[in-house]
Design an enzyme around this catalytic site. Structure first.
Site, PDB file in Angstrom:
ATOM      1  N   HIS A   1      -4.815  -1.463  -4.164  1.00  0.00           N
ATOM      2  CA  HIS A   1      -6.178  -1.884  -3.781  1.00  0.00           C
ATOM      3  C   HIS A   1      -7.160  -1.617  -4.928  1.00  0.00           C
ATOM      4  CE1 HIS A   1      -4.259  -2.125   0.065  1.00  0.00           C
ATOM      5  NE2 HIS A   1      -4.160  -0.808   0.193  1.00  0.00           N
TER       6      HIS A   1
ATOM      7  N   SER B   1       0.829  -1.195   0.000  1.00  0.00           N
ATOM      8  CA  SER B   1       0.000   0.000   0.000  1.00  0.00           C
ATOM      9  C   SER B   1       0.869   1.253   0.000  1.00  0.00           C
ATOM     10  CB  SER B   1      -0.993  -0.059   1.162  1.00  0.00           C
ATOM     11  OG  SER B   1      -2.023   0.883   1.006  1.00  0.00           O
TER      12      SER B   1
END
Length: 244
Positions: free
Chosen positions: A171, A135
């Site tokens: 994501h 991330s």
């Protein structure tokens, strides 16, 4: 043994969860891959940076727990309230793998720059230390990407470390805003062309070139996103190699 070439493993792929809660994890296939990219050294060294979540001690402890009983030599570098090692440069250059956790990429970049960690990472990357993360720990190595660092509505971050000249989306499949916002920002030139990952997918770069995508689950993908001839965004699927 350092990696054969400057290497980055940029992912939407966390450590493997166990049953003890969100901070209870095993190293899992992503760490196996990172160690493979580092040349499978004897008693490998890996350090964790949790800057993006304010060096949360629970997450730090969870990282150590993931390697309990293994021959991996673990450490961490926290920067709050002061660095936990006397010589940040020496610490990072001594590693085989650096793992950067998720959270606020905007805060991560700001704190790293205050401490000069950004320059050290370029040196470590060029020296063959495998730079990896999830991330925010994926976005940071790129020129920029999309982030919720500033609130629930995604905004661009355009001042990544730039070791990789591409943009990055994370994501891509699990948060509804991610794909359309990333497409728009690439289409309007706010972000350069780049690569996005579904949850469970990572990107392996040697130098600045993507050499493969990998996944720890079925059905997940990686994507090349660039501006099309009509001014919109064009997305091309990259089928990842499934990790054991």
């Amino acid at each position: 043994m350092p990696a054969a070439a400057p290497t980055i493993l940029a992912t939407s792929m966390s450590l493997a969860p166990r049953r003890g809660g969100p901070y209870d994890a095993a190293a899992g296939p992503v760490i196996d891959l990172a160690l493979e990219l580092a040349g499978r050294p004897d008693r490998p060294r890996i350090t964790y940076l949790g800057t993006a979540t304010g060096d949360d001690p629970v997450r730090v402890a969870g990282f150590y727990g993931a390697f309990a009983g293994s021959d991996v030599r673990t450490s961490h570098l926290s920067l709050f309230p002061m660095p936990t090692v006397a010589d940040v440069r020496a610490h990072l250059l001594a590693q085989d793998v650096v793992w950067v956790g998720g959270g606020s990429v905007a805060a991560l970049l700001a704190v790293w720059r205050v401490h000069g960690v950004d320059a050290v990472f370029r040196e470590a990357w060029q020296a063959g230390v495998v730079l990896a993360g999830v991330s925010a720990g994926s976005l940071c190595w790129h020129a920029g990407g999309t982030t919720d660092s500033f609130g629930p509505d995604l905004r661009p971050v355009t001042d990544g470390l730039g070791l990789l000249p591409h943009s990055n989306g994370v994501h891509h499949d699990s948060e509804p805003q991610r794909r359309p916002v990333y497409h728009r920002l690439v289409a309007d030139g706010t972000l350069p062309a780049g690569y996005a990952t579904d949850d469970g997918v990572g990107l392996v770069y040697r130098g600045t070139e993507l050499v493969e995508a990998v996944s720890d689950r079925p059905g997940a993908g990686a994507y090349r996103v660039e501006r099309g001839p009509d001014g919109g965004a064009v997305e091309r699927v990259i089928r990842p190699r499934r990790l054991a």
